[in-house]
Scaffold this motif. Sequence first.
Motif, PDB file in Angstrom:
ATOM      1  N   GLY A  24      -3.591   5.660 -20.607  1.00  0.00           N
ATOM      2  CA  GLY A  24      -3.177   4.470 -19.861  1.00  0.00           C
ATOM      3  C   GLY A  24      -1.671   4.301 -19.772  1.00  0.00           C
ATOM      4  N   ASN A  59      -1.060  10.455 -17.185  1.00  0.00           N
ATOM      5  CA  ASN A  59      -1.657   9.196 -17.613  1.00  0.00           C
ATOM      6  C   ASN A  59      -2.232   9.423 -19.011  1.00  0.00           C
ATOM      7  N   VAL A  86     -11.868  -1.894 -14.396  1.00  0.00           N
ATOM      8  CA  VAL A  86     -10.694  -2.515 -13.787  1.00  0.00           C
ATOM      9  C   VAL A  86      -9.741  -1.411 -13.347  1.00  0.00           C
ATOM     10  N   PHE A  87      -9.494  -1.352 -12.077  1.00  0.00           N
ATOM     11  CA  PHE A  87      -8.548  -0.362 -11.546  1.00  0.00           C
ATOM     12  C   PHE A  87      -7.413  -1.164 -10.924  1.00  0.00           C
ATOM     13  N   GLY A  88      -6.322  -1.243 -11.675  1.00  0.00           N
ATOM     14  CA  GLY A  88      -5.224  -2.080 -11.211  1.00  0.00           C
ATOM     15  C   GLY A  88      -3.900  -1.360 -11.286  1.00  0.00           C
ATOM     16  N   VAL A 100     -12.426  -2.390 -18.889  1.00  0.00           N
ATOM     17  CA  VAL A 100     -11.823  -1.088 -19.203  1.00  0.00           C
ATOM     18  C   VAL A 100     -11.063  -0.602 -17.974  1.00  0.00           C
ATOM     19  N   GLY A 101      -9.807  -0.233 -18.177  1.00  0.00           N
ATOM     20  CA  GLY A 101      -9.004   0.243 -17.060  1.00  0.00           C
ATOM     21  C   GLY A 101      -7.719   0.867 -17.541  1.00  0.00           C
ATOM     22  N   GLY A 102      -6.868   1.214 -16.589  1.00  0.00           N
ATOM     23  CA  GLY A 102      -5.594   1.854 -16.909  1.00  0.00           C
ATOM     24  C   GLY A 102      -5.670   3.348 -16.718  1.00  0.00           C
ATOM     25  N   ALA A 103      -6.873   3.893 -16.856  1.00  0.00           N
ATOM     26  CA  ALA A 103      -7.126   5.314 -16.615  1.00  0.00           C
ATOM     27  C   ALA A 103      -8.619   5.437 -16.362  1.00  0.00           C
ATOM     28  N   HIS A 122       2.674  12.201 -12.426  1.00  0.00           N
ATOM     29  CA  HIS A 122       2.850  11.598 -13.738  1.00  0.00           C
ATOM     30  C   HIS A 122       1.652  11.948 -14.603  1.00  0.00           C
ATOM     31  N   VAL A 176     -11.989   6.290  -8.396  1.00  0.00           N
ATOM     32  CA  VAL A 176     -10.715   7.001  -8.550  1.00  0.00           C
ATOM     33  C   VAL A 176     -11.029   8.469  -8.836  1.00  0.00           C
ATOM     34  N   ASP A 212      -2.643   7.292  -5.792  1.00  0.00           N
ATOM     35  CA  ASP A 212      -3.984   7.566  -6.315  1.00  0.00           C
ATOM     36  C   ASP A 212      -4.869   8.164  -5.231  1.00  0.00           C
ATOM     37  N   LYS A 251       1.699   5.579 -18.500  1.00  0.00           N
ATOM     38  CA  LYS A 251       2.090   6.524 -17.469  1.00  0.00           C
ATOM     39  C   LYS A 251       3.423   7.160 -17.851  1.00  0.00           C
ATOM     40  N   ASN A 293       0.628  -5.087 -17.616  1.00  0.00           N
ATOM     41  CA  ASN A 293       0.058  -5.929 -16.575  1.00  0.00           C
ATOM     42  C   ASN A 293      -1.422  -6.232 -16.812  1.00  0.00           C
ATOM     43  N   PHE A 294      -2.150  -5.265 -17.353  1.00  0.00           N
ATOM     44  CA  PHE A 294      -3.598  -5.407 -17.529  1.00  0.00           C
ATOM     45  C   PHE A 294      -3.930  -6.599 -18.446  1.00  0.00           C
ATOM     46  N   GLN A 316     -14.859   2.127  -9.877  1.00  0.00           N
ATOM     47  CA  GLN A 316     -13.758   1.379 -10.501  1.00  0.00           C
ATOM     48  C   GLN A 316     -13.578   0.028  -9.816  1.00  0.00           C
TER      49      GLN A 316
HETATM   50  C1  J2J Z   1      -8.360   5.314 -12.990  1.00  0.00           C
HETATM   51  N1  J2J Z   1      -7.023   5.134 -12.917  1.00  0.00           N
HETATM   52  C2  J2J Z   1      -6.544   3.908 -13.166  1.00  0.00           C
HETATM   53  C3  J2J Z   1      -8.807   3.060 -13.555  1.00  0.00           C
HETATM   54  C4  J2J Z   1      -5.358   2.108 -13.454  1.00  0.00           C
HETATM   55  C5  J2J Z   1      -5.352  -3.693 -14.573  1.00  0.00           C
HETATM   56  C6  J2J Z   1      -5.767  -2.455 -15.029  1.00  0.00           C
HETATM   57  C7  J2J Z   1      -4.876  -1.386 -15.119  1.00  0.00           C
HETATM   58  C8  J2J Z   1      -3.548  -1.557 -14.749  1.00  0.00           C
HETATM   59  C9  J2J Z   1      -2.624  -0.398 -14.853  1.00  0.00           C
HETATM   60  C10 J2J Z   1      -3.119  -2.805 -14.283  1.00  0.00           C
HETATM   61  C11 J2J Z   1      -7.405   2.818 -13.488  1.00  0.00           C
HETATM   62  N2  J2J Z   1      -9.229   4.323 -13.290  1.00  0.00           N
HETATM   63  N3  J2J Z   1      -9.696   2.097 -13.869  1.00  0.00           N
HETATM   64  O1  J2J Z   1      -1.852  -3.037 -13.898  1.00  0.00           O
HETATM   65  O2  J2J Z   1      -3.592  -5.070 -13.745  1.00  0.00           O
HETATM   66  C12 J2J Z   1      -4.088   4.219 -12.900  1.00  0.00           C
HETATM   67  C13 J2J Z   1      -3.864   4.442 -11.415  1.00  0.00           C
HETATM   68  C14 J2J Z   1      -2.926   3.297 -11.047  1.00  0.00           C
HETATM   69  C15 J2J Z   1      -2.054   3.226 -12.282  1.00  0.00           C
HETATM   70  C16 J2J Z   1      -1.370   1.888 -12.477  1.00  0.00           C
HETATM   71  C17 J2J Z   1      -4.032  -3.879 -14.200  1.00  0.00           C
HETATM   72  N4  J2J Z   1      -6.626   1.726 -13.660  1.00  0.00           N
HETATM   73  N5  J2J Z   1      -5.294   3.416 -13.162  1.00  0.00           N
HETATM   74  O3  J2J Z   1      -2.962   0.649 -15.402  1.00  0.00           O
HETATM   75  O4  J2J Z   1       0.828  -0.069 -13.408  1.00  0.00           O
HETATM   76  O5  J2J Z   1      -3.223   5.682 -11.276  1.00  0.00           O
HETATM   77  O6  J2J Z   1      -1.415  -0.562 -14.262  1.00  0.00           O
HETATM   78  O7  J2J Z   1      -2.170   3.534  -9.886  1.00  0.00           O
HETATM   79  O8  J2J Z   1       0.162   0.754 -15.721  1.00  0.00           O
HETATM   80  O9  J2J Z   1      -2.966   3.473 -13.355  1.00  0.00           O
HETATM   81  O10 J2J Z   1      -0.773   1.849 -13.743  1.00  0.00           O
HETATM   82  P1  J2J Z   1      -0.198   0.477 -14.309  1.00  0.00           P
END
Ligand code: J2J
Length: 539
Positions: A438, A435, A330-332, A306-309, A433, A426, A414, A440, A236-237, A354
């Motif tokens: 990035g 991580n 990016v926290f998504g 930077v995101g995903g973790a 789960h 975060v 989260d 999961k 998704n990122f 984040q």
């Molecule tokens: C800490 N934990 C994070 C962050 C995601 C953009 C960016 C990332 C995703 C993604 C995404 C985090 N700091 N910056 O879909 O559009 C963890 C959280 C979250 C889970 C979601 C996007 N960014 N996370 O990582 O569906 O725990 O999407 O709930 O793979 O990743 O994971 P996912």
Amino acid sequence: MSIPQQIWPEDFAKRYEDKGYWQGETFGQMLDRLEATHGERLALVAGDARWSYAELARRARIAAEGFAALGLTPGDRVLVQLPNRAEFLVAVFGLFYAGLVPVYALPAHRETEVLHLVAKSGARTYVVADRHDGFDYLPLARKVRAEVADVAHVIVAGEAAEFTAFDSLGDKGLSAPVPRNPREVAFLQISGGSTGLPKLIPRTHDDYLYSVRASAEICGLSDKSVYLCALPAAHNFPMSSPGYLGALHAGGTVVMSPNPQPDVAFRLIAEHGVTITGLVPPLALLWMQAAPRTKHDLSSLQVLGVGGAKFIPEAAAKVRPVLGCTLQQVFGMAEGLVNYTRLDDPEEIIISTQGRPISPDDEVLVLDDEGNPVPEGAPGNLYTRGPYTIRGYHEEPSANARSFTPDGFYRTGDVVRRLPGGYLEVRGRAGDHINRAGEKISAEEVEDHLIAHEGVFDAAVVSVPDKFLGEKTCAFVVRSDAGEVQPRDLKAFVRSRGIAEFKVPDQIVFVPEFETTAVGKVSRKALRAALKEKYLEKG
Ligand code: J2J
């Protein structure tokens, strides 16, 4: 199986439309619009391909005609497992144009995940590459065909052997997109959830394209932007935060990197003047290690998402000095909510938070374990609802009852702190789960694979901190009476179950037994926590 649905209550849907978030455009119509607006601009660089928007659209329409000619009908699901190559965009836009619903598998997925995604989605068509990263997908495709008679078509990008070659699909091309209701499900994304195999996330044209448009704006994209897709395109990122869809929406160029390693990515950055990309924290660290020694000119890079973790502040602080660009945290989540630090935020915010949500209508609740709001600045469980956050997974009634509140908030799992201005930090997570860089990994899923070995009586999988990956997996295993199984046997066994390599436990610790409380069996969650404390945290 019915067409996947994703329903917002009508009052919410109307509000999102009235506010202009949902604009009634489908992905098929988007392709026509992109061609009309950006025609001769460079849309895609991938391998030897250098395609304008017009060329990308032409190819997607041809693929669309090819999909339709297979007898697929609008709403049918199609499993797409393609690495970062030109066919990825042609296939997905072709599917959208034909009114079909892509289901995204990761290139790392193997037969167990692929069969699960086929079964869950009801896909009868599988689009896959011949090879990637040293793996030959044709035997996998054969297995899928042999196990699921319903999979009538396998379409292969590259050497197709007995299957249909992607390049042979279609001829003149569909002249217009197959009409779809923009409120309908456009594609199924996979969850990184904490229980069992991935769940399917139904995203609609309306909701997803809103997140794409808004992300493109927040990330400052224009027709001068060049986005490097370094992470697997099915994530998704890189898809939408702001991702290749954001770049295309803005009329920019997408450069597909076959992998995110510095040697490959840096060359592409220098060659194509890449301005923006997105990475998970371990890769950002790797890039920062490699950048001072590279011979490639990285000066075109303006923004690194930077995101995903969690990206720790010490590492975040190095991005500008080392790479010379603006960091955007990016926290998504594929379920919806995406937070960004804004490009003009003070450095302090960019380094230590984040980000904040995309939309003024993203509702964010931070609650304690009893469901009461916590004060600003205190950690709590994050719940969210909004114009691009799903209201339920695809056909998962019991998971939906757990993961969504009766009034439609998604329980993200989260743990966050909400700071002034709505910024989120975060802190960790409530769910079980791991991580790993990035990716999961569901503890339960890996435990199930371990327990299937005759030498294993029971297994509990936990995360352990790792300097580079953020977290890695550790499996506690109680052996059965069937002999002294060794870690390497167990790893080989788990691998042989046909799952993505990143799920194979990094570490295996044998323990004599899992203690249970006097009352009886403790929950898996409590067991994992107790094992972690006993063996890992207290040494
Ligand atoms: C800490 N934990 C994070 C962050 C995601 C953009 C960016 C990332 C995703 C993604 C995404 C985090 N700091 N910056 O879909 O559009 C963890 C959280 C979250 C889970 C979601 C996007 N960014 N996370 O990582 O569906 O725990 O999407 O709930 O793979 O990743 O994971 P996912």
